[in-house]
Design an enzyme around this catalytic site. Sequence first.
Site, PDB file in Angstrom:
ATOM      1  N   MET A  49       3.538   7.444  -0.381  1.00  0.00           N
ATOM      2  CA  MET A  49       4.079   8.558  -1.255  1.00  0.00           C
ATOM      3  C   MET A  49       4.416   8.138  -2.751  1.00  0.00           C
ATOM      4  O   MET A  49       5.584   8.666  -3.314  1.00  0.00           O
ATOM      5  CB  MET A  49       5.416   9.225  -0.736  1.00  0.00           C
ATOM      6  CG  MET A  49       4.840   9.734   0.788  1.00  0.00           C
ATOM      7  SD  MET A  49       4.203  11.256   0.343  1.00  0.00           S
ATOM      8  CE  MET A  49       5.479  12.486   0.211  1.00  0.00           C
ATOM      9  N   CYS A 100       2.466  -0.583   2.476  1.00  0.00           N
ATOM     10  CA  CYS A 100       1.565   0.071   1.554  1.00  0.00           C
ATOM     11  C   CYS A 100       0.356  -0.936   1.566  1.00  0.00           C
ATOM     12  O   CYS A 100       0.433  -2.227   1.570  1.00  0.00           O
ATOM     13  CB  CYS A 100       2.112  -0.068   0.330  1.00  0.00           C
ATOM     14  SG  CYS A 100       1.094   0.470  -1.182  1.00  0.00           S
ATOM     15  N   LYS A 123       9.548  -0.176   7.188  1.00  0.00           N
ATOM     16  CA  LYS A 123       8.402   0.614   7.560  1.00  0.00           C
ATOM     17  C   LYS A 123       7.441  -0.234   7.426  1.00  0.00           C
ATOM     18  O   LYS A 123       7.183  -0.995   6.604  1.00  0.00           O
ATOM     19  CB  LYS A 123       8.293   1.652   6.326  1.00  0.00           C
ATOM     20  CG  LYS A 123       7.164   2.768   6.722  1.00  0.00           C
ATOM     21  CD  LYS A 123       7.096   3.738   5.702  1.00  0.00           C
ATOM     22  CE  LYS A 123       5.791   4.761   6.196  1.00  0.00           C
ATOM     23  NZ  LYS A 123       4.521   4.199   6.024  1.00  0.00           N
TER      24      LYS A 123
END
Length: 308
Positions: free
Chosen positions: A1, A83, A122
């Site tokens: 995002m 990522c 994450k």
Amino acid sequence: MVRYSKLPFRELVRRYNCDIVYTPMILADVFASSNYARECEFSTNILDDPVVIQFAASNGLDLANAAELAAPFVSGIDINCGCPQKWAIQEKIGSHLMSDPETVRDMVRQVKARVDVPCSIKIRIHRDLRETEEFVKRALSVGVDFITVHGRTRRQKSTEPVSLEGMKLVKEVSTVPVLANGDVFTMQDANDIVAATGVDGTMSARGILENPALYAGHTVTPWECIEDYVDLALSYGTNAFIFHHHLMYMFEKSMSNAEKRTFNSLTTTPAILDYLEEHYGLDIARKRVERAEQKLNRNTNNNVDITS
């Protein structure tokens, strides 16, 4: 995002049953060293709660410095270990960290020592899930508060299905709440993943970009949601590129290919507004009056008469 979950979009999804929202991924070293970067990358207000700020970092010191500056304004600090972009891996941030569990362990430890808000990670899974189990256990050993697991390895494409087995493993070995990420495009997807893995909740990125009303049960972005976004984006001041791209995502399933070609070629905010007014009846002034009336009605209904 990256870029796309800024304040107007976060406020939008809250209106459609999203419980916790995250900022875009922010580079911790730049955030800590530059006031200009802080002003550009992160803005919030009283409605933006709970909000988790997501940092990308390659070491614990940069991360803790950034976390200390952000902590008074957020509900949590998240470390991005997921990522998969090449530039992120080259900078030894994002999913590069999945091969460096000790650095992640030190990051969690340093943040926990410096701030008094929850710290989460994450992550992605490994091809060998035993590595994932060990990774999680190391983070748990220094007090990570919750974990979000994307059910793909860093090399898998988004077209490949997520590993329910991997997400289930993370939940089974964890002593903290676990959220599942990946392939959440509808509430049915979210419910199916929870049922299959036992996780405590789900996170959506691509799905909620396409349909910010996903968690309210809509399968396609309703027009009301698009109107809400336009109103919020204009109110907060969103640059034309981000404004346009959010709308392109939201119209993905409802516009014909011919209409997409026309709409996607627009380059300025006035041109976009003119198009929506002409083809969809956009009326922001009316929308604002309706919302003000709804707020007034709610306040009136909440009044309690204590006179005798």
